[in-house]
Scaffold this motif. Structure first.
Motif, PDB file in Angstrom:
ATOM      1  N   ALA A 367       0.849  -1.190   0.000  1.00 37.79           N
ATOM      2  CA  ALA A 367       0.000   0.000   0.000  1.00 37.79           C
ATOM      3  C   ALA A 367       0.882   1.237   0.000  1.00 37.79           C
ATOM      4  O   ALA A 367       1.823   1.342   0.801  1.00 37.79           O
ATOM      5  N   VAL A 368       0.578   2.189  -0.902  1.00 35.34           N
ATOM      6  CA  VAL A 368       1.387   3.399  -1.010  1.00 35.34           C
ATOM      7  C   VAL A 368       0.493   4.621  -1.132  1.00 35.34           C
ATOM      8  O   VAL A 368      -0.686   4.531  -1.467  1.00 35.34           O
ATOM      9  N   ALA A 369       1.065   5.773  -0.856  1.00 30.07           N
ATOM     10  CA  ALA A 369       0.409   7.065  -1.083  1.00 30.07           C
ATOM     11  C   ALA A 369       1.496   8.116  -1.208  1.00 30.07           C
ATOM     12  O   ALA A 369       2.497   8.066  -0.485  1.00 30.07           O
ATOM     13  N   THR A 378      -5.336   6.744   2.796  1.00 34.38           N
ATOM     14  CA  THR A 378      -4.127   6.562   3.590  1.00 34.38           C
ATOM     15  C   THR A 378      -3.577   5.153   3.405  1.00 34.38           C
ATOM     16  O   THR A 378      -4.297   4.218   3.046  1.00 34.38           O
ATOM     17  N   VAL A 379      -2.292   5.014   3.665  1.00 38.51           N
ATOM     18  CA  VAL A 379      -1.673   3.690   3.580  1.00 38.51           C
ATOM     19  C   VAL A 379      -2.352   2.702   4.533  1.00 38.51           C
ATOM     20  O   VAL A 379      -2.695   1.588   4.126  1.00 38.51           O
ATOM     21  N   PRO A 380      -2.581   3.071   5.821  1.00 37.24           N
ATOM     22  CA  PRO A 380      -3.315   2.129   6.694  1.00 37.24           C
ATOM     23  C   PRO A 380      -4.705   1.815   6.160  1.00 37.24           C
ATOM     24  O   PRO A 380      -5.205   0.695   6.334  1.00 37.24           O
ATOM     25  N   GLY A 381      -5.348   2.799   5.513  1.00 37.71           N
ATOM     26  CA  GLY A 381      -6.668   2.553   4.953  1.00 37.71           C
ATOM     27  C   GLY A 381      -6.646   1.517   3.847  1.00 37.71           C
ATOM     28  O   GLY A 381      -7.524   0.650   3.768  1.00 37.71           O
ATOM     29  N   VAL A 382      -5.641   1.597   2.968  1.00 38.66           N
ATOM     30  CA  VAL A 382      -5.514   0.599   1.894  1.00 38.66           C
ATOM     31  C   VAL A 382      -5.200  -0.769   2.480  1.00 38.66           C
ATOM     32  O   VAL A 382      -5.747  -1.788   2.044  1.00 38.66           O
ATOM     33  N   VAL A 383      -4.308  -0.797   3.477  1.00 39.13           N
ATOM     34  CA  VAL A 383      -3.967  -2.072   4.116  1.00 39.13           C
ATOM     35  C   VAL A 383      -5.217  -2.718   4.702  1.00 39.13           C
ATOM     36  O   VAL A 383      -5.481  -3.911   4.504  1.00 39.13           O
ATOM     37  N   ALA A 384      -6.003  -1.930   5.424  1.00 40.01           N
ATOM     38  CA  ALA A 384      -7.229  -2.463   6.039  1.00 40.01           C
ATOM     39  C   ALA A 384      -8.216  -2.935   4.976  1.00 40.01           C
ATOM     40  O   ALA A 384      -8.825  -4.004   5.099  1.00 40.01           O
ATOM     41  N   ALA A 385      -8.384  -2.140   3.916  1.00 36.65           N
ATOM     42  CA  ALA A 385      -9.337  -2.500   2.865  1.00 36.65           C
ATOM     43  C   ALA A 385      -8.894  -3.741   2.102  1.00 36.65           C
ATOM     44  O   ALA A 385      -9.729  -4.438   1.507  1.00 36.65           O
ATOM     45  N   GLY A 394       4.364   2.994   2.486  1.00 37.73           N
ATOM     46  CA  GLY A 394       4.726   4.410   2.527  1.00 37.73           C
ATOM     47  C   GLY A 394       4.607   5.034   1.152  1.00 37.73           C
ATOM     48  O   GLY A 394       3.623   4.825   0.447  1.00 37.73           O
ATOM     49  N   THR A 395       5.614   5.780   0.744  1.00 36.08           N
ATOM     50  CA  THR A 395       5.621   6.340  -0.605  1.00 36.08           C
ATOM     51  C   THR A 395       6.065   5.264  -1.595  1.00 36.08           C
ATOM     52  O   THR A 395       6.547   4.185  -1.196  1.00 36.08           O
ATOM     53  N   VAL A 396       5.949   5.575  -2.871  1.00 38.57           N
ATOM     54  CA  VAL A 396       6.382   4.621  -3.888  1.00 38.57           C
ATOM     55  C   VAL A 396       7.873   4.327  -3.745  1.00 38.57           C
ATOM     56  O   VAL A 396       8.301   3.160  -3.795  1.00 38.57           O
ATOM     57  N   ALA A 397       8.671   5.357  -3.568  1.00 37.66           N
ATOM     58  CA  ALA A 397      10.114   5.152  -3.421  1.00 37.66           C
ATOM     59  C   ALA A 397      10.429   4.292  -2.198  1.00 37.66           C
ATOM     60  O   ALA A 397      11.305   3.418  -2.248  1.00 37.66           O
TER      61      ALA A 397
END
Length: 429
Positions: A367-369, A378-385, A394-397
């Motif tokens: 998960a990135v943003a 948010t990254v935690p939001g994508v992880v949860a979903a 975190g970021t893409v890099a």
């Protein structure tokens, strides 16, 4: 965020945001008033091919443009959203609109509108139509912004042809989850007597499109009934309709889904049948079509963060239908090596539905943003979903640095949002 300095056009667009309380307000009255004050540029356009759908609109527009330019035409194009700069949305006779021309047109439309309520997309559509009517060209490829029936682009009363790409669930906050309702919105671009081409559609969508075409007396050209296109093992294509067969090269846009998008573009043009359309132009256009963030391989600064032999790919797919397509592409075209998927999405999108076809074929999911990503979940939001399937990247890099290196060369696919795609293109340089 972009490192480009703020421009006069961006200043005007920012000011225009204050003219209406909503960013999106699907109706045509405000724009029709503005266009009347501009002496109806929508009535002074070259022939128009109008494109709606959920997935594949931009790619279909890219094939349409490439085929027409291969035939020697000067082509206007209107698409949305942009990835890096607003100027990407308006192509005048083959070239992106210049800053001077865009700023002048924006200032003119702002003055004509005289502070009356209007959304930014309606204003920029008026600007585009004003420019298209002012600059000579042979064709206008016009992409729907949202939906179709009440979209700002639907002020063109009689296009030369229309096209409806794959329909699936997206923008449920406007259209709900009923596929038949979504199809009704998309089918609103069908015009009396104007041919419409469409590819395969979900069972709930097709009857709606058929009914709309019948009611309006519009010839409908359906894949599997009126035309078809088949991919061969070597990646080349074979097109067929009642008029015969055409051997086509490998499409310039990679991915199995681009076979259908190329087919829809050809079907729309063949249904219209302008005198300039030749088999040679179709072949050349299919091979030369390009469109950023549609399964695009990156080779810049971000790609340099990966080990030698690794590949970095970018795709703007972000809904359930796009998830199916990406899962299929990973399973087929990327089957020769591990694929790590970095996903960042816009808040409110259906993350589980998008990821369901991807998770089984991804070697790892992150998960990135990006800080500048518009309305990013948010990254935690994508992880949860994702149900915990995604690692916090975190970021893409940062995610690229965290990827496992063992096991030899791999591919990395960044996907989930056109807004994320824009930020990634800036970062990659």
């Amino acid at each position: 965020m972009s490192n480009l300095p703020a421009s006069r056009s961006e200043d005007i667009i920012n000011r225009l945001h204050g003219l209406h309380p909503k960013l999106i307000d699907l109706s045509l009255g405000r724009l029709e008033r503005c266009l009347a004050a501009l002496d109806h540029p929508e009535r002074r356009l070259p022939p128009v091919v109008h494109v709606a759908g959920t997935n594949g609109k931009g790619s279909t527009c890219a094939f349409l443009r490439a085929i027409a330019e291969a035939a020697g035409l000067r082509v206007h194009v209107y698409t949305s959203p942009h990835l890096v700069r607003f100027h990407e949305r308006i192509r005048l006779a083959g070239e992106l609109v210049t800053e001077d021309a865009l700023a002048e047109a924006l200032a003119h439309v702002e003055q004509v509108n005289a502070g009356q309520p209007i959304t930014v997309f309606e204003v920029t559509t008026a600007v585009a139509l004003h420019l298209f009517a002012s600059v000579p060209a042979d064709l206008l490829v016009l992409e729907v912004g949202l939906g179709g029936r009440y979209d700002a682009t639907n002020v063109v009363e009689r296009p030369a042809a229309t096209a409806i790409t794959s329909i699936s669930r997206d923008h449920m906050d406007f259209f709900g989850e009923d596929i038949s309702r979504i199809a009704w919105e998309k089918a609103g671009i069908i015009k009396p007597g104007v041919p419409c081409a469409t590819g395969f559609q979900l069972d709930a969508a097709l009857p709606v499109i058929l009914a709309e075409a019948a009611e309006r007396g519009a010839p409908l050209h359906l894949r599997g009934r009126d035309w078809d296109v088949v991919a061969k093992p070597d990646g080349t294509l074979e097109w067929s309709d009642a008029s015969g067969r055409i051997a086509l090269p490998r499409p310039g846009l990679p991915g199995p889904h681009q076979v259908e998008n190329a087919g829809i573009a050809i079907a729309a043009l063949r249904a219209w049948n302008p005198p300039w359309l030749t088999e040679a132009a179709i072949r050349q256009g299919v091979a030369q079509a390009t469109w950023p963030a549609r399964m695009q391989r990156l080779t810049g600064r971000l790609a340099a963060l990966l080990p030698e032999g690794w590949e970095l790919w970018l795709d703007g797919g972000h809904n359930a239908g796009a998830g199916v397509v990406l899962g299929q592409h990973i399973r087929q075209a990327f089957a020769d090596r591990p694929v790590h998927v970095l996903v960042g999405m816009k808040a409110g999108k259906q993350v589980p539905e998008f990821l369901a076809p991807i998770i089984p074929v991804a070697s790892s999911l992150w998960a990135v943003a990006e800080p500048g990503q518009h309305l990013a979940m948010t990254v935690p939001g994508v992880v949860a979903a994702s149900g915990g399937a995604a690692h916090p990247g975190g970021t893409v890099a940062q995610a690229l640095a965290a990827l496992p290196r063992e096991g030899g060369p791999a591919r990395v696919l960044v996907c989930g949002s056109l807004y994320l795609a824009g930020e990634v293109l800036k970062l990659d340089g």
